[in-house]
Scaffold this motif. Structure first.
Motif, PDB file in Angstrom:
ATOM      1  N   TRP A 105      -2.436   2.621   4.876  1.00 20.19           N
ATOM      2  CA  TRP A 105      -3.706   3.339   4.667  1.00 20.19           C
ATOM      3  C   TRP A 105      -3.558   4.805   5.032  1.00 20.19           C
ATOM      4  O   TRP A 105      -4.219   5.654   4.441  1.00 20.19           O
ATOM      5  CB  TRP A 105      -4.845   2.679   5.430  1.00 20.19           C
ATOM      6  N   GLN A 106      -2.687   5.117   5.991  1.00 19.01           N
ATOM      7  CA  GLN A 106      -2.454   6.521   6.329  1.00 19.01           C
ATOM      8  C   GLN A 106      -1.747   7.245   5.193  1.00 19.01           C
ATOM      9  O   GLN A 106      -2.051   8.396   4.888  1.00 19.01           O
ATOM     10  CB  GLN A 106      -1.625   6.634   7.610  1.00 19.01           C
TER      11      GLN A 106
ATOM     12  N   SER B  59       0.828  -1.209   0.000  1.00 15.42           N
ATOM     13  CA  SER B  59       0.000   0.000   0.000  1.00 15.42           C
ATOM     14  C   SER B  59       0.864   1.261   0.000  1.00 15.42           C
ATOM     15  O   SER B  59       0.492   2.271  -0.605  1.00 15.42           O
ATOM     16  CB  SER B  59      -0.948  -0.006   1.192  1.00 15.42           C
TER      17      SER B  59
ATOM     18  N   ARG C  49       1.600   3.702   8.598  1.00 19.89           N
ATOM     19  CA  ARG C  49       0.777   2.644   8.003  1.00 19.89           C
ATOM     20  C   ARG C  49       0.436   2.990   6.558  1.00 19.89           C
ATOM     21  O   ARG C  49       0.382   4.148   6.183  1.00 19.89           O
ATOM     22  CB  ARG C  49      -0.504   2.474   8.814  1.00 19.89           C
TER      23      ARG C  49
END
Length: 97
Positions: free
Chosen positions: A74-75, A15, A72
């Motif tokens: 998603w952050q 990601s 992270r």
């Protein structure tokens, strides 16, 4: 509560790579468009496209690098999405659209 700097950096590199490659490249294109619009008004019209084109790697690669230091994945996707929305808003504001 852990602050942002005390959190352990996670290893969700898929990601983070997506955020850095795709969203970082879009951000670099938006910044290059903003630079080109500014350069057309303030510099030579023949120099403006070159300045915009050659600014893309100077913006994209540091953003790609920074995406891995966000704790992270998603952050990093969320942060770069918000930054892209802001850059697109600035671009639309400068164009008068």
């Amino acid at each position: 509560m852990n602050s942002l700097f005390q959190q352990k950096i996670q290893s969700d590199w898929w990601s983070k790579s997506f955020a850095g490659i795709c969203l970082g490249f879009i951000f670099a294109l938006l910044c290059a468009s903003i630079i080109t619009l500014w350069a057309i008004q303030n510099l030579s019209p023949g120099l403006a496209p070159q300045l915009g084109m050659w600014s893309i790697p100077w913006i994209w690669l540091p953003v790609y690098f920074i995406a891995y230091f966000i704790p992270r994945g998603w952050q990093s996707i969320l942060i770069l999405t918000v930054v892209n929305i802001l850059a697109y808003s600035i671009l639309c504001w400068l164009r008068g659209a």
